[in-house]
Design a protein around this motif. Sequence first.
Motif, short mmCIF file in Angstrom:
data_model
loop_
_atom_site.label_atom_id
_atom_site.label_comp_id
_atom_site.label_asym_id
_atom_site.label_seq_id
_atom_site.Cartn_x
_atom_site.Cartn_y
_atom_site.Cartn_z
N LYS A 310 1.05 -1.20 -0.19
CA LYS A 310 0.02 0.01 -0.01
C LYS A 310 0.79 1.04 -0.04
O LYS A 310 0.91 2.19 0.77
CB LYS A 310 -0.79 0.08 1.28
CG LYS A 310 -2.16 -0.89 1.09
CD LYS A 310 -3.29 -0.69 2.11
CE LYS A 310 -4.43 -1.54 1.42
NZ LYS A 310 -5.55 -1.04 2.32
N ASP A 332 -5.89 3.89 1.42
CA ASP A 332 -6.86 3.00 0.73
C ASP A 332 -6.21 2.76 -0.55
O ASP A 332 -6.16 3.66 -1.12
CB ASP A 332 -8.10 3.92 0.94
CG ASP A 332 -9.32 3.15 0.54
OD1 ASP A 332 -9.35 1.74 0.30
OD2 ASP A 332 -10.45 3.65 0.26
N TYR A 333 -6.21 1.57 -1.04
CA TYR A 333 -5.89 1.09 -2.33
C TYR A 333 -6.74 -0.01 -2.66
O TYR A 333 -6.74 -1.06 -2.14
CB TYR A 333 -4.42 0.80 -2.50
CG TYR A 333 -3.82 0.65 -3.79
CD1 TYR A 333 -3.56 1.66 -4.52
CD2 TYR A 333 -3.91 -0.49 -4.51
CE1 TYR A 333 -3.04 1.52 -6.00
CE2 TYR A 333 -3.56 -0.91 -5.79
CZ TYR A 333 -3.17 0.15 -6.55
OH TYR A 333 -2.73 0.00 -7.72
#
Lengths: 388, 383
Positions: A310, A332-333
């Motif tokens: 990430k 957030d990925y």
Amino acid sequence: MKVICDRSSLLEAVNLVSSVAATRSPRLQLTCVHLIASNSGDGSHLDLQATDADISLSIRLHQVEVQEPGNSLIPADKLRQIISAEDNESTLTLQAKNQDLTITGNDAHFKILGHDPQEFPTIPQFSTTIAENSASLKTTMSQQAGELATIISRTLFATARENSRYAINGVLFRSEGKYMEMVATDGRRLALSRTSTASNNDSAVSCIIPTKALALLQKIIHEPEEPIQIAITENQILFCFGDSPQDSHATLCSNLVEGTFPPYEDVIPKDQDKKITFQKDLLSSAVKRAALLTNEESRGVRLAFNADKKTLELSSRAPEMGEARVSLELNDYEGDDIEIGFNPAFITDALRVLPDQQVVMELKAANKPGLIKAGNDFVYVIMPVNLQ
Amino acid sequence: MAQKPSQLETDLNELNQGAPKPLAHIVGQDGPLHTLCEAVRCDRVHHAWIFHGPKGVGKFTTALSFAALLLNPTTTCTADNLLAADPDDHTSKLLNAGTHPDLHIICKELARFSDDRQIREAKQMSIPKKVIEQYLLVPASLAPSMNTGSRASKVFIIDEADLLDRSQTNAPVQNAMLKTLEEPSPGTVMILVTDREQKLLPTVRSRCQRIAFSSLSDQSMQLWLRSSGLEVSPGDVDWLLRFVAGSPGEFVQAVQTGLIAWQRTMEPMLRAMDQGNAPMDLGSTMATLIDQWAADYVAKHRYASKDAANKHAAGLMLNYLSSTIRHQLKHDAIQGDISAMHRRTGMIDRIHEAELRLGSNVQIGLVMEALAASLSCPVEIQA
């Protein structure tokens, strides 16, 4: 004409109308400001008008005492310089006689050689334009100034400059139902911003507005809550500041750009499978730092996303200059690893105009366009750069 | 007391080029007028035109009148198969005052109003790309200011279109115009006016409908002269008509700029040269007359360039010499003097060479000195 004006409001108005007047023109009237002082039912007011033949602006000042109604046509640059230089005065007296204008303060007296006001072209007024162009009138609507300023600032930066495709030198304005949107592109990026409107247009209306007119509109907007009346005809668009055209304090009219805007909806990708949420400031800082070692030839910054860790690594390399590497942790990925190159200026341009702290980037593949979104009303498409 | 500069108003009117004339007042161009009126009558007005032909024969005048008729919603066909508009219509008044916002006249002098200082101070030997961008390409991309329901919504007239810069080292202006010439927005009409059509790129010419204007016949010139209201002494009329060779514009210019005085100075010198006593100061006199004419012209025209005026005056001087020699050649032919005819044709060749030198930017004084020397020599020696 004889009128006593509050200097600061006069200066503000003169600065605005002077920016419309042509600096140099074979038609002398287009380098001038037309002053009209009158006493009407709603009190004394001074109208300042200027045009460059394509765009016209009329500003109404109420902070005046009209002792003698009349009008005068005065070179814009000298009028602006004098009013600007008289910074010790709270009021100035403007008096017109035989086409010339005298400006008097406490310790100074200026006489500017003017021209025949009859030679000044007629400036389109909101009510008269609607009444006289009923056949070519496409629509009228109302919008809050702040909302309009937002969609202008979010799109204006993406317009093309000095491109032979003149349609993309302007901004597409489109209104349908309870929404209005603006779209701008220079062929390598596209910005779309949308907002709701109080008016309801059953049929879609669209036109292309010159960038100069929108930049001017941004300058005039001061009160975000103020309503702006908008009228679109076959060849012109008018913006009228105020609750109604009768008590408006500014009217801007612009000729529209002719031509066909590219089918922008086809350009916006809809099948992006990688989604990254960024803190705007962090992304902006990382892109700016990585861009330090790019030059004219290698203008791209490589963005390498690692799904497992990430992380995002931004890197750039310029021959005979060096290379840069900046790492960023992602909260957030969604999706697989991807490496893609973008022009860093295109990313920072968009981030600069967004007030939201969170932005979402959506990608598909290294050779497919990327998408930046902020809320539901801003979409920004960037074409990738080949870094091979 | 400060005074308003009165010259400025005159100069601005000069750029506006006057009010459009009714087509019926244009003399000796029946062919071009017929073609233009037919195009309007059949509602097949092409969007790009080239009006070409000799200087001063009415190309620009016709372009201005045609543009006014296209922009006027009241234009109708008249009994004499021409077109006319209601002179009391609002559009007619704007056109006559030179303030119609959708009629754009582009000339080399517009460079004086450029934002770029280098262009403002240039010699006006060409029309730069920035002028074309500012006054043609950008306005052509915008909607018209007026919406009158006329045949054309915007008209652009480019005067001296041969000056559109096509050099490789500078911006290729003509190439920049191709897209607009090919496909302008609906209702846009462009008219290129030129007396040297060969200077326009083939790609420009192929996009335009070409209208050829010709020199006026002697009869038409007499008709025009009677209606012109110009006051010229009868002694000068014959010489002027010979000099201008069917060009009313050149006639007016010759009267207004004092070219008659050239005749009075040059005629005795040329006669002496013809008799074998060539004056030593012929070259310098020609150069002085050219310089004076250009200086007077620039003094009267605020936006004119001295270099462009010099070049124009030099062209006038060569025209003057060639018209005089042509007249003598005609006389020799009647007399049957073969040797004199041979000498005169040699002189015309020398003038042509001088014209080429001027085109190559050789200094005008040197060109005139060289020309005077070569004209003074018998043709046999030169051969």
